[in-house]
Design a protein around this motif. Structure first.
Motif, PDB file in Angstrom:
ATOM      1  N   GLY A  44      49.407  22.507  40.406  1.00  7.36           N
ATOM      2  CA  GLY A  44      49.771  21.383  39.577  1.00  7.36           C
ATOM      3  C   GLY A  44      49.155  20.079  40.036  1.00  7.36           C
ATOM      4  N   ASN A  45      49.355  19.044  39.236  1.00 11.99           N
ATOM      5  CA  ASN A  45      48.820  17.713  39.512  1.00 11.99           C
ATOM      6  C   ASN A  45      49.948  16.763  39.858  1.00 11.99           C
ATOM      7  OD1 ASN A  45      46.207  18.662  38.468  1.00 11.99           O
ATOM      8  ND2 ASN A  45      47.164  18.468  36.457  1.00 11.99           N
ATOM      9  N   ARG A 222      66.252  20.089  40.207  1.00 15.80           N
ATOM     10  CA  ARG A 222      66.488  19.206  41.348  1.00 15.80           C
ATOM     11  C   ARG A 222      66.758  20.026  42.606  1.00 15.80           C
ATOM     12  NH1 ARG A 222      70.636  18.693  37.693  1.00 15.80           N
ATOM     13  NH2 ARG A 222      72.692  19.459  38.339  1.00 15.80           N
ATOM     14  N   SER A 223      66.447  19.413  43.759  1.00 14.71           N
ATOM     15  CA  SER A 223      66.675  20.067  45.044  1.00 14.71           C
ATOM     16  C   SER A 223      66.679  19.017  46.139  1.00 14.71           C
ATOM     17  CB  SER A 223      65.582  21.112  45.328  1.00 14.71           C
ATOM     18  OG  SER A 223      64.318  20.485  45.436  1.00 14.71           O
ATOM     19  N   LEU A 224      67.228  19.390  47.292  1.00 10.55           N
ATOM     20  CA  LEU A 224      67.261  18.531  48.476  1.00 10.55           C
ATOM     21  C   LEU A 224      66.811  19.373  49.656  1.00 10.55           C
ATOM     22  CD1 LEU A 224      68.123  15.654  49.460  1.00 10.55           C
ATOM     23  CD2 LEU A 224      70.296  16.720  50.136  1.00 10.55           C
ATOM     24  N   ASN A 264      62.951  16.765  38.954  1.00  8.13           N
ATOM     25  CA  ASN A 264      61.768  16.942  38.117  1.00  8.13           C
ATOM     26  C   ASN A 264      61.717  15.930  36.959  1.00  8.13           C
ATOM     27  OD1 ASN A 264      59.404  18.380  37.646  1.00  8.13           O
ATOM     28  ND2 ASN A 264      60.369  19.671  36.111  1.00  8.13           N
ATOM     29  N   PRO A 265      60.592  15.163  36.789  1.00  7.76           N
ATOM     30  CA  PRO A 265      59.299  15.341  37.446  1.00  7.76           C
ATOM     31  C   PRO A 265      59.047  14.383  38.620  1.00  7.76           C
ATOM     32  CG  PRO A 265      59.024  13.903  35.561  1.00  7.76           C
ATOM     33  CD  PRO A 265      60.499  14.225  35.635  1.00  7.76           C
ATOM     34  N   TYR A 297      55.000  11.448  41.156  1.00  8.67           N
ATOM     35  CA  TYR A 297      55.244  11.911  39.800  1.00  8.67           C
ATOM     36  C   TYR A 297      54.465  13.205  39.601  1.00  8.67           C
ATOM     37  CZ  TYR A 297      55.044  12.184  34.716  1.00  8.67           C
ATOM     38  OH  TYR A 297      55.132  12.618  33.422  1.00  8.67           O
ATOM     39  N   LEU A 298      55.156  14.277  39.248  1.00  2.25           N
ATOM     40  CA  LEU A 298      54.548  15.607  39.115  1.00  2.25           C
ATOM     41  C   LEU A 298      54.278  15.908  37.647  1.00  2.25           C
ATOM     42  CD1 LEU A 298      57.250  17.322  41.369  1.00  2.25           C
ATOM     43  CD2 LEU A 298      55.217  16.070  42.115  1.00  2.25           C
ATOM     44  N   PHE A 299      53.095  16.432  37.373  1.00  5.16           N
ATOM     45  CA  PHE A 299      52.764  16.757  35.986  1.00  5.16           C
ATOM     46  C   PHE A 299      51.756  17.896  35.919  1.00  5.16           C
ATOM     47  CE2 PHE A 299      49.822  13.585  37.483  1.00  5.16           C
ATOM     48  CZ  PHE A 299      48.612  13.924  36.911  1.00  5.16           C
TER      49      PHE A 299
END
Length: 299
Positions: A44-45, A222-224, A264-265, A297-299
């Protein structure tokens, strides 16, 4: 299973990106230079910002003591070229300051940009464990300002320069392991510096890190993930016209702790480094705690 693995690897990457590059900020390298930037082990980017803070105290050797601080803000991005090939770019903005005998000196500006590619050599996913091995290489570009005068006693040390004015080469290898929600990583990277037009060569650098992590949450959306480990660095002495420069180079070991949160994201991580053993600048400098924070920022 595959989704959880990807999420954990991304968390691991973001955590690593906050701590790999601090070695080059002191004792033998421009404060804006990086051993590496943002490297990732998941597909991913993304685009993000990272801030780092490093502190050193120069001991009193007859010329007075000094407190040195380095701040670095980075714009970072990653492009997933193919399932096994990723390309990364980083553009830093740095600020360095020195407080000595009641007087403060500082400078700020753009640093040296860098580009790096990572290639996945191996990946295996089983019912109980997942492994991945990546290797990469890149180049640091001489885009930052360099105005160091080694023969001017009033000049700030070379590591205060925003750039090195040299083309430098980056190498990196990463191994990651995941067992259920637990993870571990071994990350090794180095930078090979060349001589700049003024005959000054910043010391070659190597850094390594090993740590374990534990993910809480489902991973999507979501996660930690808190983590704990050790970080070590070694920087060779600078050279001017082939002669080693006194008060440059060194090595240190740090306890590393931090946490990464993902919704996310977006993803945010923060970590701290506490020195446990060190020998910098021929014994004339002591490291303080270090800190880093990043937003992606994930995309």
């Amino acid at each position: 299973m595959h989704t959880n693995i990807r999420v954990w690897l991304l968390c691991l990457t973001l955590l690593m990106s906050s701590c790999q590059v601090i070695a080059c900020d002191v004792c033998g390298c421009a404060s804006a230079g990086s051993l590496s930037g943002i490297w990732a082990t998941s597909p991913g980017n993304f685009i993000g910002l990272q801030g780092r803070w490093v502190k050193f105290r120069s001991l009193d050797t007859g010329l007075g003591s000094a407190d040195d601080e380095f701040y670095l803000a980075e714009l970072r991005g990653r492009w997933q070229v193919s399932p096994r090939w990723q390309v990364f770019a980083i553009l830093p903005y740095g600020q360095s300051s020195r407080l000595s005998e009641g007087q403060q000196f500082s400078q700020s500006g753009l640093g040296d940009a860098s580009i790096m590619s990572m290639f996945r050599l191996h990946k295996s996913t089983g019912l109980k464990a997942a492994h991945q091995v990546q290797v990469g290489g890149g180049v640091k570009l001489p885009t930052g300002e360099y105005a160091f005068n080694a023969f001017d006693e009033t000049s700030l040390p070379a590591n205060f320069q925003l750039g090195t004015r040299s083309w430098d080469f980056l190498l990196r290898g990463v191994y990651t392991l995941r067992v259920s929600k637990w993870g571990a990583a071994l990350d090794m990277n180095s930078r090979i510096n060349t001589v700049n037009p003024e005959g000054y060569q910043f010391g070659h650098q190597a850094a390594g890190m090993a740590y374990v992590s534990r993910q809480f949450g489902t991973g999507e959306p979501r996660s930690l993930t808190p983590f704990l480990g050790m970080y070590g660095e070694r920087v060779r002495a600078d050279r001017l016209n082939g002669i080693n420069q006194h008060g440059t180079g060194g090595q240190g070991a740090f306890l590393l702790a931090g946490v990464e949160a993902k919704w996310n994201p977006m993803s945010v991580s923060a970590n701290i480094f506490l020195p446990v053993a060190h020998a910098y600048a021929d014994g004339e400098a002591e490291p303080g705690p270090r800190a880093a924070i990043s937003l992606n920022y994930l995309f």
